[in-house]
Design an enzyme around this catalytic site. Sequence first.
Site, PDB file in Angstrom:
ATOM      1  N   ASP A  22      15.559   4.351  -1.859  1.00 30.18           N
ATOM      2  CA  ASP A  22      14.481   4.504  -0.710  1.00 30.18           C
ATOM      3  C   ASP A  22      14.381   3.113   0.201  1.00 30.18           C
ATOM      4  O   ASP A  22      13.302   2.857  -0.020  1.00 30.18           O
ATOM      5  CB  ASP A  22      13.420   5.291  -1.249  1.00 30.18           C
ATOM      6  CG  ASP A  22      12.273   5.668  -0.309  1.00 30.18           C
ATOM      7  OD1 ASP A  22      12.814   5.889   0.854  1.00 30.18           O
ATOM      8  OD2 ASP A  22      11.207   5.893  -0.573  1.00 30.18           O
ATOM      9  N   ASN A  40      13.328  -2.667   0.388  1.00 27.75           N
ATOM     10  CA  ASN A  40      12.058  -2.061   0.707  1.00 27.75           C
ATOM     11  C   ASN A  40      11.079  -2.658   1.684  1.00 27.75           C
ATOM     12  O   ASN A  40       9.967  -1.896   1.792  1.00 27.75           O
ATOM     13  CB  ASN A  40      11.406  -1.515  -0.703  1.00 27.75           C
ATOM     14  CG  ASN A  40      12.318  -0.923  -1.730  1.00 27.75           C
ATOM     15  OD1 ASN A  40      12.619  -1.483  -2.712  1.00 27.75           O
ATOM     16  ND2 ASN A  40      12.976   0.341  -1.380  1.00 27.75           N
ATOM     17  N   ILE A  72       6.387  -2.050   4.603  1.00 26.48           N
ATOM     18  CA  ILE A  72       6.820  -1.912   3.098  1.00 26.48           C
ATOM     19  C   ILE A  72       7.028  -0.427   2.909  1.00 26.48           C
ATOM     20  O   ILE A  72       6.183   0.406   3.187  1.00 26.48           O
ATOM     21  CB  ILE A  72       5.782  -2.259   2.037  1.00 26.48           C
ATOM     22  CG1 ILE A  72       5.405  -3.700   2.770  1.00 26.48           C
ATOM     23  CG2 ILE A  72       5.940  -2.240   0.627  1.00 26.48           C
ATOM     24  CD1 ILE A  72       4.080  -4.021   1.931  1.00 26.48           C
ATOM     25  N   CYS A  73       8.174   0.089   2.247  1.00 29.40           N
ATOM     26  CA  CYS A  73       8.487   1.452   1.821  1.00 29.40           C
ATOM     27  C   CYS A  73       8.032   1.431   0.497  1.00 29.40           C
ATOM     28  O   CYS A  73       8.842   0.930  -0.317  1.00 29.40           O
ATOM     29  CB  CYS A  73       9.963   1.747   2.236  1.00 29.40           C
ATOM     30  SG  CYS A  73      10.421   3.522   1.641  1.00 29.40           S
ATOM     31  N   PHE A  74       6.977   1.979   0.218  1.00 27.70           N
ATOM     32  CA  PHE A  74       6.577   1.970  -1.260  1.00 27.70           C
ATOM     33  C   PHE A  74       5.778   3.262  -1.413  1.00 27.70           C
ATOM     34  O   PHE A  74       4.523   3.326  -0.773  1.00 27.70           O
ATOM     35  CB  PHE A  74       5.611   0.628  -1.245  1.00 27.70           C
ATOM     36  CG  PHE A  74       5.471   0.239  -3.050  1.00 27.70           C
ATOM     37  CD1 PHE A  74       6.348   0.549  -3.941  1.00 27.70           C
ATOM     38  CD2 PHE A  74       4.234  -0.154  -3.451  1.00 27.70           C
ATOM     39  CE1 PHE A  74       6.171   0.343  -5.079  1.00 27.70           C
ATOM     40  CE2 PHE A  74       4.064  -0.384  -4.678  1.00 27.70           C
ATOM     41  CZ  PHE A  74       4.927  -0.207  -5.650  1.00 27.70           C
TER      42      PHE A  74
END
Length: 147
Positions: free
Chosen positions: A116, A76, A83-85
């Site tokens: 994701d 992520n 950052i994919c959050f």
Amino acid sequence: MAERIQKELKEIEKNPPDFCSAGMVGGDIRRWQATIIGPPGTPFVGGIFKLSLTFPPKYPMKPPEVTFKTKIYHPNIDRNGNICFNILKDDWSPAYTISAVLVSLCSLLSSPNPEDPLEPQIAAVFLKNKVQYEEEARKWTAKFAMS
């Protein structure tokens, strides 16, 4: 905005979350540096990960921009530290504090979300061979996050 950030700064200095610290960069209230210590029980344990935080003019209505400055092997977090959050994007709430964001990022290190990913190749390794993922994450932690 500055008042809210100042309040959060005082709180995080007085009562930092476990494995985290944060503070201003060069006296600029809108630019912070944070540190996350690799959580126990993860391949990141022992690592010191530096992050950059930038507060937008509409904070806390808009989330801060948070990026990892220390390279990390994680599905992520991409090579540039993005950052994919969800809480830093669509699920942001003005009720979140920087302490809560840092604690949530520690949780992300403990529990990646390969469904994701920002790094699909790392997510594929995580899903197919968790032992290999953890070995590679430990190597990166040793190489980039330990002085």
